[in-house]
Design a protein around this motif. Structure first.
Motif, PDB file in Angstrom:
ATOM      1  N   THR A 185     -10.628  14.034  15.231  1.00  0.00           N
ATOM      2  CA  THR A 185     -10.550  12.780  14.469  1.00  0.00           C
ATOM      3  C   THR A 185     -11.584  11.804  14.989  1.00  0.00           C
ATOM      4  O   THR A 185     -11.653  11.548  16.189  1.00  0.00           O
ATOM      5  N   VAL A 188     -13.040   5.062  14.628  1.00  0.00           N
ATOM      6  CA  VAL A 188     -13.722   4.081  13.780  1.00  0.00           C
ATOM      7  C   VAL A 188     -13.310   2.669  14.195  1.00  0.00           C
ATOM      8  O   VAL A 188     -12.228   2.468  14.749  1.00  0.00           O
ATOM      9  N   THR A 189     -14.196   1.692  13.921  1.00  0.00           N
ATOM     10  CA  THR A 189     -13.949   0.314  14.347  1.00  0.00           C
ATOM     11  C   THR A 189     -12.807  -0.289  13.549  1.00  0.00           C
ATOM     12  O   THR A 189     -12.575   0.058  12.394  1.00  0.00           O
ATOM     13  N   ASP A 190     -12.094  -1.218  14.192  1.00  0.00           N
ATOM     14  CA  ASP A 190     -10.987  -1.913  13.535  1.00  0.00           C
ATOM     15  C   ASP A 190     -11.243  -3.408  13.615  1.00  0.00           C
ATOM     16  O   ASP A 190     -11.272  -3.962  14.706  1.00  0.00           O
ATOM     17  N   PRO A 191     -11.445  -4.169  12.517  1.00  0.00           N
ATOM     18  CA  PRO A 191     -11.598  -3.663  11.149  1.00  0.00           C
ATOM     19  C   PRO A 191     -13.033  -3.200  10.927  1.00  0.00           C
ATOM     20  O   PRO A 191     -13.875  -3.394  11.780  1.00  0.00           O
ATOM     21  N   ASP A 193     -13.907   0.128   9.920  1.00  0.00           N
ATOM     22  CA  ASP A 193     -13.846   1.573   9.705  1.00  0.00           C
ATOM     23  C   ASP A 193     -15.202   2.262   9.814  1.00  0.00           C
ATOM     24  O   ASP A 193     -15.517   3.144   9.020  1.00  0.00           O
ATOM     25  N   ARG A 194     -16.022   1.843  10.783  1.00  0.00           N
ATOM     26  CA  ARG A 194     -17.317   2.502  10.972  1.00  0.00           C
ATOM     27  C   ARG A 194     -17.208   3.450  12.159  1.00  0.00           C
ATOM     28  O   ARG A 194     -16.662   3.098  13.203  1.00  0.00           O
ATOM     29  N   GLU A 212     -10.116   7.708  12.083  1.00  0.00           N
ATOM     30  CA  GLU A 212     -10.695   7.679  10.736  1.00  0.00           C
ATOM     31  C   GLU A 212      -9.674   8.224   9.740  1.00  0.00           C
ATOM     32  O   GLU A 212      -8.987   9.204  10.008  1.00  0.00           O
ATOM     33  N   LEU A 213      -9.606   7.550   8.587  1.00  0.00           N
ATOM     34  CA  LEU A 213      -8.637   7.966   7.573  1.00  0.00           C
ATOM     35  C   LEU A 213      -9.228   9.083   6.729  1.00  0.00           C
ATOM     36  O   LEU A 213     -10.403   9.038   6.386  1.00  0.00           O
ATOM     37  N   GLU A 218      -4.501   5.296   2.445  1.00  0.00           N
ATOM     38  CA  GLU A 218      -4.440   3.889   2.850  1.00  0.00           C
ATOM     39  C   GLU A 218      -3.925   3.810   4.282  1.00  0.00           C
ATOM     40  O   GLU A 218      -3.085   4.611   4.694  1.00  0.00           O
ATOM     41  N   ARG A 219      -4.416   2.784   5.025  1.00  0.00           N
ATOM     42  CA  ARG A 219      -3.926   2.633   6.387  1.00  0.00           C
ATOM     43  C   ARG A 219      -2.576   1.905   6.369  1.00  0.00           C
ATOM     44  O   ARG A 219      -2.442   0.872   5.738  1.00  0.00           O
TER      45      ARG A 219
END
Lengths: 336, 264
Positions: A185, A188-191, A193-194, A212-213, A218-219
């Motif tokens: 998995t 990713v950055t929060d917020p 998602d990178r 990462e989703l 949806e998260r």
């Protein structure tokens, strides 16, 4: 004190009785009574004015007016008069009523004798007799079908609330022990998602990350509550880890679950100089260089460490899921 | 001194004397500490700027940070910290430190803008590092998004700096300072350099555009009016509850005494 007066016996108290009733001014002087009546009336009118102030400020007053109050500073007039109006309207009703009761309502002391609460013997016998006669007339003893089916019906109806309570939510199953992190998995950055490359983090940098989703998902808040991870980069020489934990880091980048193992707050107060992670709720302090060892506070366990690796494109991924449940203890948790 | 002997038996004399002594002690301390010599008038030419920076550094900073920025027992090395770090530390008055406490506090800057620029040019000339930021280059009012900034602030900043940017405690006397009244460029520089206990927030983790959003949110929080008058530190329900509880319980005691008192 003489020697023959040294016993501990005290003369028994005699009942002093009720003190003589003192009359109030308003009881004796009709003028004083009239004055008290007026006072009560004024208090009720102040309350009514308070309500009018409330209605006026709710309906007509602009939200943009600020007035200066000593000590408090500039306060919003609308909020102030809403509160004041309601406080005055409620408080002065009570104050008027209390003043009324204190000055005008009768205040004679009354003696109320307490009697035994048990019913008279005759009434009790009468009751038992009535019940027995009723039961005999209904024929419960004779008609066994009714007796048994009624028992079944009543017993079963007791199951309804149990069923409803059981259905208030699904059982947690293994949700406490599992997070969304799987082998491979991406972090990713929060917020934002990178995905993150090791070169994105300088020494001393941190990143709040989530898994990462999969596309189209949806998260969920309840997932963030378990999945949140803090990524920290320090100089690799500063690590004091065993070989396994060291292999979970990547070039000085180390990842920990952000959920405190004490009560589940987000542990993210990272001090760059001391390499300590601090939980804001109960001051549990973890040492990042020693695999989040607890060095202060009520926490019993280190924060779970997430093993890191790189994928084919050079982005940071989880090497494996968390090896232990994240967050605080729960009943079924293996605490070893 | 006649009036002293007249009042010295008063019950207010002790507390008043204590207050006076504390006042004298406190004010004389602030006079004694942190007075720094300043004289330089730096020019715009880069070489002279660096030379002047070197001179200021030698006089004001080298006793702790070393003549060649190498650092020492009480101060870190400044090699590679960049102009941004110097501009933040000196521009917010944190450096030079007033005293050797656990953390350098924000105060009125000792060096003016030109001197700070000279110092930054000198430190940056020895080893590369992040460049200083100018307020005019940060178009946070135009390009920032306060809603996005709030989201970023809550997940990245609020645990240390409080959810309203009021600052908060860290371990062993260290603290995250309040963000109210901080210049936009200093917020930006703090994010990229990670001063003192603060970690670095790299441009790939929080992009420059997102940093502008954070600044916009902080500025929005700063200009938020206090509807109730006193802000009570904006630390949330703890102070508010404590205040209303203590005032409320006093009022309730008063009312209870009045209700139970017999009317005359």
């Amino acid at each position: 004190m003489t020697s023959d007066n040294q016993s501990n016996e005290i003369a028994p108290l005699t009942d002093p009785g009720i003190p003589a009733h003192l009359h109030r001014k308003s009881d004796l002087d009709p003028k004083a009574a009239k004055k008290a009546e007026r006072q009560v009336g004024i208090l009720f009118i102040i309350s009514a004015l308070g309500t009018i102030l409330f209605i006026y400020s709710y309906t007509f007053m602009s939200e943009k007016i600020f007035i200066f109050l000593p000590v408090l500073g500039n306060s919003n007039a609308k909020q102030l008069f809403l509160g004041l109006g309601m406080a005055i309207s409620l408080f002065f009703i009570g104050m008027g009523a209390v003043h009324w009761a204190k000055t005008l309502m009768p205040d004679n002391e009354v003696v109320a004798q307490r009697h035994e609460l048990r019913s008279e013997e005759v009434d009790r016998e009468d009751f038992v007799k009535t019940v027995k006669e009723g039961a005999a007339a209904a024929g419960l003893g004779r008609r066994s079908i009714i007796k048994r089916t009624l028992g079944v019906a009543l017993g079963l109806s007791g199951l309804t609330p149990l069923l409803l309570l059981r259905d208030l939510g699904p059982l947690p199953k293994d949700d406490f022990s599992k997070t969304s992190w799987e082998a491979g998995t991406r972090l990713v950055t929060d917020p934002g998602d990178r995905p993150i490359k090791p070169s994105d983090l300088e020494i001393g940098a941190v990143a709040q990350v989530l898994p990462e989703l999969p596309a189209g998902k949806e998260r969920k808040l309840e997932d963030i509550g378990k999945d949140a991870v803090l990524l920290i980069r320090i100089r690799p020489a500063e690590f004091q880890l065993d070989a396994e934990r060291l292999s979970w880091t990547h070039e000085g980048i180390i990842a920990f679950s952000k959920i405190c193992s004490h009560m589940g707050c987000a542990v993210a107060l990272y001090e760059q100089t001391t390499k300590h992670l601090l939980c804001p709720c109960h001051q549990s302090t973890y040492d990042v260089t020693r695999a989040a060892k607890v060095i202060f506070g009520p926490s019993a366990r280190p924060l779970p460490q997430l093993a890191l690796a790189l994928d084919a494109e050079g982005y940071l991924v989880a090497k494996q899921p968390f090896t232990e449940p994240v967050g605080p203890s729960f009943w079924e948790r293996d605490s070893s | 001194m006649n009036f002293i002997s007249r009042y010295r038996r008063s019950k207010f004399f002790g507390p008043a004397l204590l207050a006076a002594a504390l006042f004298v002690l406190g004010t004389s301390y602030s006079v004694a500490s942190a007075t720094t010599f300043k004289a330089v008038t730096p020019s715009n030419d880069k070489t002279t700027l660096i030379a002047e920076g070197k001179e200021i550094f030698a006089r004001g900073c080298s006793s702790c940070h070393g003549l060649n920025l190498e650092g020492g027992a009480i101060a870190p090395s400044l090699i590679g910290v960049g102009a941004a770090s110097v501009d933040f530390q000196v521009g917010t008055g944190r450096m030079p430190m007033a005293d050797m406490s656990v953390q350098a506090a924000r105060k009125d800057p000792i060096y003016n803008e030109a001197e700070t620029a000279a110092l930054a040019a000198y430190v940056a000339s020895l080893a590369p590092g992040p460049a200083a930021i100018r307020n005019e280059d940060l178009a946070w009012e135009r390009s920032g998004d306060a809603a996005e900034g709030g989201q970023l602030f809550r997940s990245n900043c609020s645990m240390c700096h409080n959810f309203a940017g009021q600052g908060g405690a860290l371990s062993q006397g260290k603290y995250a300072p309040s963000l109210m009244g901080v210049e936009a460029k200093h917020i930006y520089e703090a994010l990229i350099t990670g001063p003192q206990s603060m970690p670095v927030f790299s441009d790939k983790i929080i992009t420059p555009a997102e940093k502008l959003s954070i600044i916009k949110w902080i500025k929005a929080a700063e200009s938020e009016p206090n509807l109730g008058g006193a802000s009570l530190g904006r630390t949330g329900p703890v102070t508010e509850g404590l205040l209303s509880w203590s005032l409320g319980i006093m009022a309730l005691i008063g009312v209870a005494v009045w209700i139970t008192a017999k009317a005359k």
